[in-house]
Structure formats: C-alpha cells, structure tokens
Write an enzyme that holds these catalytic residues in place. Sequence first.
Site, PDB file in Angstrom:
ATOM      1  N   GLY A 230       0.768  -1.215   0.245  1.00 10.74           N
ATOM      2  CA  GLY A 230       0.175  -0.234   0.263  1.00 10.74           C
ATOM      3  C   GLY A 230       0.421   0.939   0.171  1.00 10.74           C
ATOM      4  O   GLY A 230       0.120   2.552   0.065  1.00 10.74           O
ATOM      5  N   GLU A 272       4.275  -6.300   1.654  1.00 10.33           N
ATOM      6  CA  GLU A 272       4.520  -6.913   0.202  1.00 10.33           C
ATOM      7  C   GLU A 272       3.580  -6.129  -0.345  1.00 10.33           C
ATOM      8  O   GLU A 272       2.572  -5.800  -0.672  1.00 10.33           O
ATOM      9  CB  GLU A 272       3.159  -8.095   0.581  1.00 10.33           C
ATOM     10  CG  GLU A 272       1.383  -8.031   1.550  1.00 10.33           C
ATOM     11  CD  GLU A 272       0.850  -8.615   1.337  1.00 10.33           C
ATOM     12  OE1 GLU A 272       0.985 -10.210   1.894  1.00 10.33           O
ATOM     13  OE2 GLU A 272      -0.559  -8.218   1.634  1.00 10.33           O
ATOM     14  N   GLY A 274       3.760  -3.570  -4.049  1.00 12.88           N
ATOM     15  CA  GLY A 274       3.464  -3.710  -5.075  1.00 12.88           C
ATOM     16  C   GLY A 274       3.956  -2.426  -5.881  1.00 12.88           C
ATOM     17  O   GLY A 274       4.866  -2.261  -6.558  1.00 12.88           O
ATOM     18  N   ARG A 275       3.298  -1.384  -5.503  1.00 12.17           N
ATOM     19  CA  ARG A 275       3.053  -0.344  -6.933  1.00 12.17           C
ATOM     20  C   ARG A 275       4.488   0.572  -6.229  1.00 12.17           C
ATOM     21  O   ARG A 275       4.796   1.165  -7.042  1.00 12.17           O
ATOM     22  CB  ARG A 275       1.804   0.570  -5.646  1.00 12.17           C
ATOM     23  CG  ARG A 275       2.501   2.047  -6.548  1.00 12.17           C
ATOM     24  CD  ARG A 275       0.434   2.789  -5.833  1.00 12.17           C
ATOM     25  NE  ARG A 275      -0.445   2.122  -5.700  1.00 12.17           N
ATOM     26  CZ  ARG A 275      -1.788   2.005  -5.989  1.00 12.17           C
ATOM     27  NH1 ARG A 275      -1.039   2.724  -7.572  1.00 12.17           N
ATOM     28  NH2 ARG A 275      -2.416   1.249  -5.930  1.00 12.17           N
ATOM     29  N   ARG A 310      -5.457   2.935 -15.876  1.00 11.71           N
ATOM     30  CA  ARG A 310      -5.412   3.651 -13.963  1.00 11.71           C
ATOM     31  C   ARG A 310      -6.352   5.151 -14.133  1.00 11.71           C
ATOM     32  O   ARG A 310      -7.414   5.340 -14.112  1.00 11.71           O
ATOM     33  CB  ARG A 310      -4.399   3.836 -13.683  1.00 11.71           C
ATOM     34  CG  ARG A 310      -3.444   3.219 -13.344  1.00 11.71           C
ATOM     35  CD  ARG A 310      -2.417   2.323 -12.108  1.00 11.71           C
ATOM     36  NE  ARG A 310      -3.021   2.923 -10.468  1.00 11.71           N
ATOM     37  CZ  ARG A 310      -3.218   4.473 -10.474  1.00 11.71           C
ATOM     38  NH1 ARG A 310      -2.802   5.465 -11.457  1.00 11.71           N
ATOM     39  NH2 ARG A 310      -3.569   4.802  -9.015  1.00 11.71           N
ATOM     40  N   TYR A 314      -9.901   5.126 -12.468  1.00 15.86           N
ATOM     41  CA  TYR A 314      -9.997   5.607 -11.005  1.00 15.86           C
ATOM     42  C   TYR A 314      -9.676   7.440 -11.804  1.00 15.86           C
ATOM     43  O   TYR A 314      -9.589   7.934 -10.594  1.00 15.86           O
ATOM     44  CB  TYR A 314      -8.725   5.434 -10.055  1.00 15.86           C
ATOM     45  CG  TYR A 314      -7.995   3.739  -9.829  1.00 15.86           C
ATOM     46  CD1 TYR A 314      -9.273   2.929  -9.346  1.00 15.86           C
ATOM     47  CD2 TYR A 314      -6.566   3.472 -10.291  1.00 15.86           C
ATOM     48  CE1 TYR A 314      -8.461   1.637  -9.185  1.00 15.86           C
ATOM     49  CE2 TYR A 314      -6.729   2.482  -9.970  1.00 15.86           C
ATOM     50  CZ  TYR A 314      -7.500   1.603  -9.337  1.00 15.86           C
ATOM     51  OH  TYR A 314      -6.673  -0.229  -9.344  1.00 15.86           O
ATOM     52  N   CYS A 341     -12.628   2.655 -28.431  1.00 13.34           N
ATOM     53  CA  CYS A 341     -14.397   3.025 -28.462  1.00 13.34           C
ATOM     54  C   CYS A 341     -14.985   3.065 -27.265  1.00 13.34           C
ATOM     55  O   CYS A 341     -16.056   2.802 -26.725  1.00 13.34           O
ATOM     56  CB  CYS A 341     -15.128   2.580 -29.403  1.00 13.34           C
ATOM     57  SG  CYS A 341     -14.664   2.509 -31.410  1.00 13.34           S
ATOM     58  N   GLU A 342     -14.368   4.167 -26.368  1.00 13.92           N
ATOM     59  CA  GLU A 342     -14.902   4.441 -25.003  1.00 13.92           C
ATOM     60  C   GLU A 342     -15.022   5.972 -24.930  1.00 13.92           C
ATOM     61  O   GLU A 342     -13.684   6.145 -25.314  1.00 13.92           O
ATOM     62  CB  GLU A 342     -14.842   3.600 -24.214  1.00 13.92           C
ATOM     63  CG  GLU A 342     -14.911   2.083 -23.914  1.00 13.92           C
ATOM     64  CD  GLU A 342     -16.115   2.093 -23.285  1.00 13.92           C
ATOM     65  OE1 GLU A 342     -16.412   3.163 -22.915  1.00 13.92           O
ATOM     66  OE2 GLU A 342     -16.707   0.474 -23.620  1.00 13.92           O
TER      67      GLU A 342
HETATM   68  C1  LIG Z   1      -2.716  -5.317  -4.446  1.00 14.20           C
HETATM   69  C2  LIG Z   1      -1.821  -6.046  -2.806  1.00 14.20           C
HETATM   70  C3  LIG Z   1      -0.593  -5.673  -2.025  1.00 14.20           C
HETATM   71  C4  LIG Z   1       0.002  -4.456  -2.800  1.00 14.20           C
HETATM   72  O1  LIG Z   1      -0.512  -3.966  -2.436  1.00 14.20           O
HETATM   73  P1  LIG Z   1       0.351  -2.141  -3.665  1.00 14.20           P
HETATM   74  O2  LIG Z   1      -0.482  -1.238  -2.993  1.00 14.20           O
HETATM   75  O3  LIG Z   1       0.853  -2.427  -4.671  1.00 14.20           O
HETATM   76  O4  LIG Z   1       1.393  -1.795  -3.140  1.00 14.20           O
HETATM   77  C5  LIG Z   1      -0.409  -6.830  -1.144  1.00 14.20           C
HETATM   78  N1  LIG Z   1      -0.949  -7.342  -0.876  1.00 14.20           N
HETATM   79  C6  LIG Z   1      -2.267  -7.875  -1.115  1.00 14.20           C
HETATM   80  C7  LIG Z   1      -3.264  -8.328  -0.597  1.00 14.20           C
HETATM   81  C8  LIG Z   1      -2.596  -7.313  -2.605  1.00 14.20           C
HETATM   82  O5  LIG Z   1      -3.936  -6.988  -3.070  1.00 14.20           O
END
Ligand SMILES: *Cc1c(COP(=O)(O)O)cnc(C)c1O
Length: 421
Positions: A230, A272, A274-275, A310, A314, A341-342
């Site tokens: 997150g 964990e 990702g972004r 995105r 959003y 076409c959106e």
């Molecule tokens: C998407 C997700 C993440 C990663 O979230 P980011 O905002 O990309 O850091 C971690 N854990 C779970 C369970 C997720 O669904």
Amino acid sequence: MPQKTLPFTLAQIEQIEKSCPTPFHLYDEKGIRANARRLKAAFAWNPGFKEYFAVKACPNPFLMKILKEEGFGMDCSSLPELLLSQEIGVTGEGIMFTSNDTPANEFVKAQALGAVINLDDLSHLPFLEACAGLPELVCFRYNPGPLKGGNAIIGNPEQAKYGFTREQLFEGYRVLKQKGVKRFGLHTMVASNELNPQYFIDTAEILFDLAVELSREVGITFEFVNIGGGIGIPYRPEQAAVDLECVGAGVRAAYESRLLAKGHPALKLYMECGRMVTGPFGFLVARVRHIKKTYKTYAGLDACMANLMRPALYGAYHHISVPAKAGQPCSTVYDVTGSLCENNDKFAIDRPLPELAPGDLVVIHDAGAHGHAMGFQYNGKLRSAELLLREDGSVVQIRRAETPADYFATLDFGALASFRA
Ligand SMILES: *Cc1c(COP(=O)(O)O)cnc(C)c1O
C-alpha cells in the site's frame, strides 16, 4: 514545482524504436534496484525482514527475477502468479499466497510449492484442510473494520471484502492450535497508494497489539507479522515519495514498545508492496497520432487504455512528458486520448502541455505498476511490448507486443468453417 525526470534520453528512445515501434512499456532496472535496496535498508533493524513483491502490480518474470536477486519474495494471489514464481525459482516460504474467494486447485498448488498460506476467511480453514491438508505454518488476514480508516482505492475496511473480523481471529488461531498447527503469522492490508508514512506505523501498531493479545489469549507465539503493502507513489509532480526511513524507524519503535516490551518474542516483519516497487520505474512510451480540434483539443496517441487503464478506471493522474519539447511552456490544454471506442479512453483531461504535433513522442510516467498488468483486448486493442533498460544502458525486450494471432488464439477458425449458422 518539482520536475519529474526520465531515466533515458530521447536519443535512446529513437534507437529503441528502430526495432520496437511505439507504444511500449519501458522499465528502468537501475531505479528498481536502488529503490528495492532502500526499502530493505529501512527495515534492516529487523533480522527477518522480507518484502514479498505483489506480483499483480507487474507480473513480468524478468522483473521478478531482478527482485528475487534483491532478496524479495513473491506475493501471489492466483494460479498463474504462483506458476510465474515457480518459473523464476521462488518457491517455499519465498511465496506468500494471499488470495480471496480461492478455488481449491490454487490452494493445492500453493501448498505443493510450500508457500506461506494466508487465509482470507474462517471458512477457508476447513476448505483448505479438505482440499490440501493444513500446512505447518498458517497466517490469517485481519480486517480491522471500524478501527482503521481506509482510502480511495481500497475503500473503507468495513466495506472491504477481505479478511477476518477481530473475533474470528481469536477463534481461528484456537482452532489451528487444537489441530496441532505450530507456526503462526498475522497479516493485514488496509490501504493502497497511501502517501502518509504514519499510516503504516499505525497499521503496525494495530498488528503488534493484536499479536500480543492473541498470543496471550490463545497461548501461541507469532513467527511473523505482515503489515501488507500500500505504499503510495507520487504520481503528481508536487507530491513527495513516502519517507521509507521514517516508516522503518516508526515501525521499529512500535515493535520495541508494543511487542518486545510486552513480552512477545522477536518476530519477522514482512511487507508486500507492489506499486512502489515497480510503479515509478515503468514508463509508457507513445507517439501522437492525430491532433483534433472540436469543442476541445485532443491529442490522440498510438497507445490507449488497454496499455494503461488507471486514468479511465480511477480518474488517476499520470504525468506526461514531451521529451523533445521539455523546455517549452505548457501553453495548450489537451485531452490526451487513445483510440478505443470508449469516451473514458483518456490518459489526461484538460492537461496543459507544450504545443503538440503528430509524431511527437510522449512519455507517460509511473506506469510500472497496474499498467501493462491491467491490459485487456476489448475493442481488438492489443497489449504492447515490455522493454527493460538495463543498468549498463542496453535494452532488452522482456515481452513482445501482441499480434492479431494472439487475439484470435482462443478461437478455432477450423471449427467455424464447418459450423452451419
Ligand atoms: C495489491 C495487494 C498488495 C500490494 O499493494 P500495493 O498497493 O501495490 O503495494 C499487497 N497485498 C495484497 C493482498 C494485495 O491485494
């Protein structure tokens, strides 16, 4: 206002275009590695610290291999993500399997790989036991409900489909203990794209307090606490990146005062994200195809929302650079569109940019997470190539662009020919 910079030159892009026409995603290895090391350094005080890369952000095995080399595990939520991890040689407790509404075959595969299984619901416990047996290490995902405010992307925890209630956690760990499970983890994931460092410290405090309470009430000790992902990224030039050192220090203080000082033994801290791992280090490179002037002025690109949805999904802001016109004033206001076409196929609405002409190269920033990954083929749009700018300046293709044959791959034209309408 702070400027957003590019890790490559216009000349480098023109060189790449000789073998790979726009649009394409380009990732910066040097940036990915430096950022990965900063994240690890911020939590180096915790000997067991591990970041599990949330594969869904950018499920490209070449990038995953780089992250593996940096010591990251993989956070998977589906069978194909498990298979990608296996393909790059990340198995066992290098995988965190955090899924929801999970099918049996995915639990079976995760279990076969020896992944850390993170359960989303109490009812998944007998389900897992029946389909794959109980592993020796089990983690539960906590949903703090009203105890924690959410944010725009993940929503309010009370409205979120994920995780156990507080009461269910006590019941769940009791059941695990009765069934002879010996190793325990605790997880939550309550926000996405959060830029306030205090948010993560607060989350860690909630989990440490809960771990102490659960361990006292149930008579277990936790091997790890996973504070989720997150961490947001500064999509807008005026935003600042999350101060990782501040998050690390704040979580450390909470770990010492709320966990160790309360008698819980040392445990491993997991994240964990990702972004923030790949997002800022991926760029969608495109060229202007047409300039259209009607009620508004449109710059139509050769990329579309199939390459980055995105903004459409959003209303997200993605910064746009025009490298050849970097010094020029942003004197014209454009809707920057794709060809789908959106009408929401727009990378930017009312964006002041230098005056554009057909053929101009544009770079869309922060496309390295949930960019190519969210791609789709609606309207016959094909997903672009992914390229990697290596640390030595060379460029390798890490996924080719799709062709119409890929679009038709699930159709049987032979059967069509003999089909009587
Ligand atoms: C998407 C997700 C993440 C990663 O979230 P980011 O905002 O990309 O850091 C971690 N854990 C779970 C369970 C997720 O669904």
